[in-house]
Design an enzyme around this catalytic site. Structure first.
Site, PDB file in Angstrom:
ATOM      1  N   LYS A 196      49.392  14.986  27.093  1.00 18.53           N
ATOM      2  CA  LYS A 196      50.639  14.344  26.662  1.00 18.53           C
ATOM      3  C   LYS A 196      51.077  14.905  25.310  1.00 18.53           C
ATOM      4  O   LYS A 196      50.282  15.566  24.610  1.00 18.53           O
ATOM      5  CB  LYS A 196      50.419  12.826  26.607  1.00 18.53           C
ATOM      6  CG  LYS A 196      50.152  12.187  27.984  1.00 18.53           C
ATOM      7  CD  LYS A 196      49.856  10.697  27.862  1.00 18.53           C
ATOM      8  CE  LYS A 196      49.742  10.027  29.224  1.00 18.53           C
ATOM      9  NZ  LYS A 196      49.456   8.574  29.126  1.00 18.53           N
ATOM     10  N   TYR A 202      55.738   8.778  37.649  1.00 18.91           N
ATOM     11  CA  TYR A 202      55.093   7.461  37.654  1.00 18.91           C
ATOM     12  C   TYR A 202      55.461   6.645  38.885  1.00 18.91           C
ATOM     13  O   TYR A 202      54.711   5.740  39.272  1.00 18.91           O
ATOM     14  CB  TYR A 202      55.377   6.706  36.354  1.00 18.91           C
ATOM     15  CG  TYR A 202      54.503   7.227  35.215  1.00 18.91           C
ATOM     16  CD1 TYR A 202      53.131   6.978  35.193  1.00 18.91           C
ATOM     17  CD2 TYR A 202      55.026   8.026  34.198  1.00 18.91           C
ATOM     18  CE1 TYR A 202      52.314   7.480  34.191  1.00 18.91           C
ATOM     19  CE2 TYR A 202      54.225   8.532  33.181  1.00 18.91           C
ATOM     20  CZ  TYR A 202      52.864   8.249  33.183  1.00 18.91           C
ATOM     21  OH  TYR A 202      52.053   8.751  32.191  1.00 18.91           O
ATOM     22  N   ARG A 205      38.689  11.338  35.698  1.00 25.57           N
ATOM     23  CA  ARG A 205      38.954   9.977  35.182  1.00 25.57           C
ATOM     24  C   ARG A 205      37.814   9.538  34.250  1.00 25.57           C
ATOM     25  O   ARG A 205      38.045   8.926  33.212  1.00 25.57           O
ATOM     26  CB  ARG A 205      39.064   8.956  36.314  1.00 25.57           C
ATOM     27  CG  ARG A 205      40.292   9.073  37.152  1.00 25.57           C
ATOM     28  CD  ARG A 205      41.557   8.685  36.438  1.00 25.57           C
ATOM     29  NE  ARG A 205      41.833   7.271  36.422  1.00 25.57           N
ATOM     30  CZ  ARG A 205      42.978   6.748  36.017  1.00 25.57           C
ATOM     31  NH1 ARG A 205      43.966   7.525  35.595  1.00 25.57           N
ATOM     32  NH2 ARG A 205      43.160   5.452  36.007  1.00 25.57           N
ATOM     33  N   THR A 252      42.411   3.379  29.859  1.00 22.51           N
ATOM     34  CA  THR A 252      43.775   3.502  29.332  1.00 22.51           C
ATOM     35  C   THR A 252      43.882   3.266  27.823  1.00 22.51           C
ATOM     36  O   THR A 252      44.617   3.968  27.124  1.00 22.51           O
ATOM     37  CB  THR A 252      44.693   2.501  30.076  1.00 22.51           C
ATOM     38  OG1 THR A 252      44.584   2.743  31.477  1.00 22.51           O
ATOM     39  CG2 THR A 252      46.144   2.644  29.641  1.00 22.51           C
ATOM     40  N   ARG A 281      39.772   9.922  25.482  1.00 20.68           N
ATOM     41  CA  ARG A 281      40.544   8.848  24.846  1.00 20.68           C
ATOM     42  C   ARG A 281      39.700   8.042  23.863  1.00 20.68           C
ATOM     43  O   ARG A 281      40.207   7.574  22.840  1.00 20.68           O
ATOM     44  CB  ARG A 281      41.120   7.932  25.928  1.00 20.68           C
ATOM     45  CG  ARG A 281      42.258   8.578  26.712  1.00 20.68           C
ATOM     46  CD  ARG A 281      42.570   7.761  27.946  1.00 20.68           C
ATOM     47  NE  ARG A 281      43.796   8.164  28.628  1.00 20.68           N
ATOM     48  CZ  ARG A 281      44.201   7.618  29.774  1.00 20.68           C
ATOM     49  NH1 ARG A 281      43.492   6.676  30.360  1.00 20.68           N
ATOM     50  NH2 ARG A 281      45.327   8.022  30.332  1.00 20.68           N
ATOM     51  N   ASN A 325      47.627   7.870  24.450  1.00 21.46           N
ATOM     52  CA  ASN A 325      46.231   8.101  24.812  1.00 21.46           C
ATOM     53  C   ASN A 325      45.952   9.543  25.255  1.00 21.46           C
ATOM     54  O   ASN A 325      45.009   9.798  25.998  1.00 21.46           O
ATOM     55  CB  ASN A 325      45.804   7.086  25.875  1.00 21.46           C
ATOM     56  CG  ASN A 325      46.748   7.070  27.064  1.00 21.46           C
ATOM     57  OD1 ASN A 325      47.568   7.980  27.215  1.00 21.46           O
ATOM     58  ND2 ASN A 325      46.635   6.066  27.911  1.00 21.46           N
ATOM     59  N   HIS A 377      47.195  12.270  30.723  1.00 22.36           N
ATOM     60  CA  HIS A 377      47.370  11.624  32.025  1.00 22.36           C
ATOM     61  C   HIS A 377      46.376  12.255  32.976  1.00 22.36           C
ATOM     62  O   HIS A 377      46.218  13.481  32.984  1.00 22.36           O
ATOM     63  CB  HIS A 377      48.783  11.841  32.589  1.00 22.36           C
ATOM     64  CG  HIS A 377      48.834  11.527  34.063  1.00 22.36           C
ATOM     65  ND1 HIS A 377      48.899  10.238  34.523  1.00 22.36           N
ATOM     66  CD2 HIS A 377      48.727  12.323  35.165  1.00 22.36           C
ATOM     67  CE1 HIS A 377      48.862  10.260  35.852  1.00 22.36           C
ATOM     68  NE2 HIS A 377      48.749  11.507  36.267  1.00 22.36           N
ATOM     69  N   GLU A 401      51.131  14.206  42.987  1.00 24.39           N
ATOM     70  CA  GLU A 401      51.445  14.618  41.609  1.00 24.39           C
ATOM     71  C   GLU A 401      51.372  16.142  41.464  1.00 24.39           C
ATOM     72  O   GLU A 401      52.182  16.751  40.761  1.00 24.39           O
ATOM     73  CB  GLU A 401      50.479  13.940  40.627  1.00 24.39           C
ATOM     74  CG  GLU A 401      50.741  12.443  40.505  1.00 24.39           C
ATOM     75  CD  GLU A 401      49.713  11.726  39.634  1.00 24.39           C
ATOM     76  OE1 GLU A 401      48.829  12.387  39.040  1.00 24.39           O
ATOM     77  OE2 GLU A 401      49.796  10.488  39.558  1.00 24.39           O
TER      78      GLU A 401
HETATM   79  P1  GDP Z   1      46.294   5.491  33.048  1.00 23.62           P
HETATM   80  O1  GDP Z   1      46.135   5.834  34.503  1.00 23.62           O
HETATM   81  O2  GDP Z   1      45.006   5.127  32.372  1.00 23.62           O
HETATM   82  O3  GDP Z   1      47.052   6.549  32.269  1.00 23.62           O
HETATM   83  O4  GDP Z   1      47.165   4.151  32.963  1.00 23.62           O
HETATM   84  P2  GDP Z   1      48.391   3.635  33.845  1.00 23.62           P
HETATM   85  O5  GDP Z   1      48.674   4.531  35.000  1.00 23.62           O
HETATM   86  O6  GDP Z   1      48.147   2.197  34.129  1.00 23.62           O
HETATM   87  O7  GDP Z   1      49.612   3.692  32.800  1.00 23.62           O
HETATM   88  C1  GDP Z   1      50.242   4.905  32.468  1.00 23.62           C
HETATM   89  C2  GDP Z   1      50.438   4.975  30.965  1.00 23.62           C
HETATM   90  O8  GDP Z   1      51.281   3.905  30.525  1.00 23.62           O
HETATM   91  C3  GDP Z   1      49.153   4.811  30.153  1.00 23.62           C
HETATM   92  O9  GDP Z   1      48.409   5.991  30.041  1.00 23.62           O
HETATM   93  C4  GDP Z   1      49.721   4.360  28.825  1.00 23.62           C
HETATM   94  O10 GDP Z   1      50.276   5.456  28.096  1.00 23.62           O
HETATM   95  C5  GDP Z   1      50.848   3.429  29.253  1.00 23.62           C
HETATM   96  N1  GDP Z   1      50.420   2.034  29.440  1.00 23.62           N
HETATM   97  C6  GDP Z   1      49.764   1.552  30.526  1.00 23.62           C
HETATM   98  N2  GDP Z   1      49.548   0.233  30.425  1.00 23.62           N
HETATM   99  C7  GDP Z   1      50.094  -0.160  29.265  1.00 23.62           C
HETATM  100  C8  GDP Z   1      50.210  -1.436  28.601  1.00 23.62           C
HETATM  101  O11 GDP Z   1      49.743  -2.469  29.087  1.00 23.62           O
HETATM  102  N3  GDP Z   1      50.837  -1.465  27.405  1.00 23.62           N
HETATM  103  C9  GDP Z   1      51.345  -0.365  26.851  1.00 23.62           C
HETATM  104  N4  GDP Z   1      51.950  -0.492  25.669  1.00 23.62           N
HETATM  105  N5  GDP Z   1      51.262   0.864  27.425  1.00 23.62           N
HETATM  106  C10 GDP Z   1      50.646   0.976  28.626  1.00 23.62           C
HETATM  107 MG    MG Z   2      47.627   5.982  36.016  1.00 23.25          MG
END
Ligand code: GDP
Ligand code: MG
Length: 202
Positions: A15, A55, A120, A126, A137, A157, A160, A171
């Protein structure tokens, strides 16, 4: 051979914060040294549409992220801005469009046994504050749900990585053309995958 476990692929995106923190080499090294093979890599300035489509590949993602976000508010004893999973998830998505287009990103395809799960594991959870020590992370940044929520922005973080094999397939097709994906062998694959290990001892 196409379906052999060693052929599993996953998508990683460094990112904009990963690039700005000058962590490109450190991040690639973490994945590379596992034995996974880099099949494709490029730097891109993404558009908001590209990020949104990415997304929305998982049709349940908006609700899932909304649910996760509401749970993180509740865990801290803070009232979430809404109890509606969809609207909370949509807010995260709107923030991600800005975050992910704030500068160039680097997209990569990593291949090998259990590539989705291995990546992962190394990426970490996350929220950097609670990601395991040893993960990218967990080790390389310090963001938290609390600070991201105070500032009404997505968690920063660094990475992705695809959440499932189905997501990974979609993706990869979203970010790469067939011509951008390289087919080659690595010497290291012999020790990782060869059945007989002939030809090592002299
Ligand atoms: P990942 O698979 O661990 O990247 O998480 P997700 O697919 O659930 O979410 C995508 C991205 O959205 C994350 O990497 C974060 O940058 C952001 N994000 C996800 N959940 C949250 C949340 O609850 N609060 C905030 N502020 N950002 C979030
Ligand atoms: Mg995700």
């Amino acid at each position: 051979m196409e379906n052999h476990p060693k052929k599993e692929q996953t998508l990683v995106i460094i990112k904009p914060d990963g690039i700005q923190r000058t962590l490109i080499g450190e991040i690639i090294k973490k994945y590379e040294r596992t034995g996974l093979k880099l099949r494709a890599m490029k730097m891109i300035q993404a558009t908001e549409e590209k990020v949104e489509q990415h997304y929305l590949i998982d049709p349940e993602w908006v609700e899932k992220v909304g649910e996760k976000s509401i749970a993180s508010y509740e865990k801290r004893g803070v009232e979430p801005p809404s109890r509606d999973k969809k609207s909370v998830g949509q807010k995260v998505l709107d923030g991600l469009k800005k975050y992910m287009t704030s500068g160039p990103v680097i997209a990569m395809i990593w291949e090998g046994n259990q590539a989705v799960g291995v990546v992962r594991k190394i990426t970490g959870g996350t929220e950097p504050l609670s990601s395991d020590v040893g993960t990218i992370r967990g080790d390389f940044t310090i963001d938290s749900y609390q600070m991201a929520d105070v500032d009404e922005r997505p968690i920063r973080n660094l990475i992705h990585s695809s959440g499932s094999l189905d997501d990974a397939k979609a993706e990869i097709a979203h970010w790469f053309t067939k011509e951008e994906i390289f087919d080659y062998s690595l010497i290291a694959e012999e020790i990782l995958y060869d059945v007989n290990l002939d030809g090592i001892a002299e």
